[in-house]
Structures are given as structure tokens and as C-alpha cells.
Motif scaffolding. Structure first.
Motif: not given
Ligand SMILES: [Zn+2]
Ligand SMILES: [Zn+2]
Length: 421
Positions: A293-302, A304-313
Motif C-alpha cells: 500500500d506504499q506505507k512505510t512501517y518501522f519497528f523498534k522495541g515493542d 511500530y510506526w507507520k508513515y504515509d510517504k514521509l508523514r507519520m500517520e
């Protein structure tokens, strides 16, 4: 690296005078199993072609080339080293030297293009969607690869190398051969030569002579007319490890290490702050991917973060345990599956999460990574790039097939991805 396709490509010799690509003559390598007649194309015919190409050659022995763009689906430096191999394959036998340049002011421009494209500002096109590539004769020499085939449709690096050696043959003035034992045969065959064959060597030596001096193509000769081959010597090359590799929403391959990222689609990428590109993202992430879906997910520790392009949802970060029940915290990396779901890796173990079911990870996980065919003991990073999947461990990389087994040999991350000396 290898994904052989069981296709045999029958010869099609298609010569024609280009009416659209400025005034130069070019030859196509069609991906086709039916003869493909020049009369279909731009009003050209093979007699005319033969007259025009008689004696085409470069009147110099040092030729510069530049790779104008890179395809999706393979590491840029794998393209760079493969094209280097293709040029070296010719200069091994004859008195030609090739130097890669960053400038567009070069003798030979190589590019990955769609059917309709531009060449040095003028319209150019492949005559068919299935054309693999085309090349211009001397003293023009440009080469265009069909980006649909290389690599979104899963062509292998061996198929690309074979086509590159063939097209460079045209750039140097060689015509098609009717022999299936020639790299200049007009279509790609099952047997993928990676270098000129005896009749090709004889043909190129008739034009440029037998190589008399030691080959000097790996370094630009002192009288190089262009900038030296770009090499990375930045901090990127001194990294002993990194956190993860992720493509951004535009397809740039970014290496994340601590607070910084490096964009591998740039030449000599400087370290840039992660927080400046993805506002709100902490340093030292564990894992990341850009989903379909072109969303970028980052995981750290417990979390996660989700970005639509370069903006955090909104309402991120969230809890991994809540959204992906059964997926562990403090992961080493995540490898997306080609269908739906992902493998999460931590230490010597892995888990599989099926994104279609959105149910907790099944009870038989975790399993041992060493039970996955050919995997290294631990993983640092993983990447889905185009249709290919790669894993990274101790600055080596491996390609993973659809069954989650390693294919081929491992490669050097610094050499093929970071472009380090
Ligand atoms: Zn050809
Ligand atoms: Zn073209």
C-alpha cells in the motif's frame, strides 16, 4: 541470483533504419518467438541496413560510458558491476578501453526505458513491447534496455549480462550472426553466453585489432577524458553494521544506521538524519519495510510506526503485540513474503505472521533460522526490492526465493550495494 526461465527465444533478425531515434541506425533484440520483419518497421529494409552499416566503427580506442538510470528490482551496483563485466568482456580481446563516467557527455549512454522514451532529448522507441533492448552503431553507441523485462518481469542477472554483452557488440559495430554459437545471435537463447565467443572475438579483432597492451579498463587510463569511475569513500564504507535497509515511498533504497540514513540511489550518499526524513521516528530502528500500500512501517522495541510517504500517520507509535499478536519485540529484521505476510527474525529464531488472516502467529513458532535452507545464523536486515527478496548478515547479502530458501552465492554488501572501493 539466478532465476532461469525455461524459455527459448528463437532468432529474429530485425534491422532497420531508425526514423524516430535521430539519424542513427540501431538494432533491436526482440523477445519474440515469431519472425519479425523489418518491413513492419518504419519503412526500413535489410538491404538498406546492410549498406548503411558497412564499416561502422569507432575512430578512437578509449570510450566513455554512463548509466543514465537504474531499474527497480536489483541493487544499483549490481547493475553497475554487470555492465562493467560486459564491457570488460570485449576489451579483454581487442584494443578498446572503457571508462565509466558520471557525466552525460559520454560516448555511450546506457538507460532502462519503457516502449516510448527519449534519447539525448529526441524521441526513441522500442518497436514492440517485448523488445529486450536496442543499440546504436558507432559512432553513436547508445544502448537502451527494456525496463519492463529488466527487471520487473523477473529476468535474471545472467540474462541481463548476456543482453548487455550483445548490445555492446552492436555499439562497437558488430552485426547479428546467424550462428547460435555467437553472442551476436539475434535473440536470447537458453544458453546464456556471458562473453564473446570465438567467432565474435574474430569479428571484433578484425575491426579493432588483437589486444596488444595489458587491459587497463578496471581503472581509468591516465589520459581519461572523463571523471574517474565514481566510488564511495564516505562513512557508509566504514560502517561495520547497520540497523536495516528499507525502500522509501519513491523506491529509493535507504540504509539506516543509528540516527542516520544513506540513500543508495545517490552517488556518494552522505549520512542524513533519519528524523529529518521521517519526522518523529526514533534512531536505531530494528526493522522496516514499505508495504504494497506504499506505507512505510518501522519497528523498534515493542512499538511500530507507520508513515504515509514521509508523514507519520495518526496515533503512532502503536504496540506490536496488539497489532501483530505473537510477533516478538526487539526483532533483528522483517522479511516481507511475496504473497501476504512476513517473517520476523530475532536471534536464531523466526516467526511467520500472515497478514491475510490477521490472527495471532501460529503456535509452532518460533522456529530455528537454520532450518530455512541456506540461511546465515542471524540476520541484520532484509529487503523486498521489486520482485526480489534479499537478506543481509555481517555485510554479506543473499537472495531468497519464493520458498524462503537462499538462491546462489552470497555477495559483498559494501561492493554491490554501497559501491565502496
Ligand atoms: Zn542484436
Ligand atoms: Zn531507445
Amino acid at each position: 541470483m539466478i532465476r532461469p526461465r525455461d524459455l527459448v527465444f528463437v532468432l529474429v533478425v530485425a534491422f532497420h533504419v531508425s526514423m524516430v531515434c535521430s539519424a542513427a541506425v540501431f538494432v533491436e533484440r526482440p523477445f519474440h518467438d515469431e519472425p519479425f520483419y523489418p518491413s513492419d518497421l518504419d519503412g526500413a529494409n535489410s538491404t538498406k541496413y546492410r549498406d548503411l552499416t558497412a564499416g561502422f566503427k569507432w575512430n578512437k580506442t578509449l570510450l566513455s560510458y554512463s548509466i543514465i538510470n537504474f531499474p527497480t528490482g536489483v541493487p544499483p551496483n549490481l547493475i553497475r558491476t554487470t555492465i562493467r563485466r560486459a564491457f570488460d568482456a570485449w576489451s579483454r580481446y581487442t584494443n578498446l578501453n572503457f571508462v565509466e563516467s558520471l557525466s552525460a557527455m559520454v560516448d555511450i549512454q546506457l538507460a532502462f526505458e519503457g516502449v516510448n522514451h527519449y534519447r539525448r532529448g529526441l524521441p526513441c522507441r522500442f518497436s514492440q513491447e517485448i523488445t529486450l533492448a536496442h543499440a546504436f552503431f558507432p559512432e553513436d553507441g547508445d544502448i537502451h534496455f527494456n525496463k519492463k523485462y529488466f527487471f520487473t518481469e523477473g529476468a535474471s542477472i545472467e540474462q541481463f549480462l548476456n543482453t548487455a554483452v550483445h548490445e555492446i557488440g552492436h555499439s562497437l559495430g558488430l552485426l547479428h550472426s546467424s550462428s547460435r554459437k555467437s553472442i551476436m545471435y539475434g535473440a536470447q537463447l537458453q544458453e546464456l553466453f556471458s562473453e564473446p565467443q570465438p567467432e565474435d572475438i574474430q569479428a571484433i579483432q578484425e575491426i579493432y585489432g588483437i589486444r596488444s597492451a595489458p587491459q587497463t579498463t578496471t581503472q581509468p587510463p591516465p589520459r581519461a577524458i572523463t571523471t574517474p569511475k565514481p566510488r564511495t569513500t564516505t562513512e557508509l564504507c566504514s560502517l561495520s553494521s547497520f540497523d536495516t535497509i528499507v525502500t522509501d515511498h519513491r523506491g529509493n533504497v535507504c540504509v539506516l544506521a543509528g540516527r542516520f540514513y544513506y540513500n543508495l540511489n545517490e552517488t556518494n550518499p552522505p549520512p542524513r538524519k533519519i528524523s529529518a526524513k521521517w519526522p518523529g521516528l526514533p534512531p536505531n530502528v530494528d526493522a522496516a519495510f514499505t508495504y504494497r500500500d506504499q506505507k512505510t512501517y518501522f519497528f523498534k522495541g515493542d512499538q511500530y510506526w507507520k508513515y504515509d510517504k514521509l508523514r507519520m500517520e495518526e496515533n503512532y507509535p502503536r504496540s506490536i503485540a496488539v497489532s501483530f499478536p505473537g510477533v516478538p519485540q526487539d526483532m533483528d529484521t522483517i522479511l516481507l513474503s511475496p504473497t501476504a505476510g512476513f517473517h520476523a527474525f530475532r536471534g536464531t529464531q523466526y516467526w511467520f505472521y500472515d497478514t491475510r488472516k490477521l490472527k495471532p502467529v501460529e503456535r509452532h513458532f518460533p522456529k530455528l533460522i537454520r532450518e530455512l535452507g541456506g540461511f546465515p545464523a542471524r540476520l541484520d536486515a532484509a529487503l523486498l526490492l521489486g520482485e526480489r527478496r534479499y537478506i543481509f548478515s555481517d555485510l554479506r547479502y543473499y537472495e531468497v526465493d519464493d520458498e524462503t530458501r537462499i538462491v546462489g552465492e552470497s555477495g559483498d554488501v559494501r561492493r554491490d550495494w554501497f559501491n565502496c572501493v
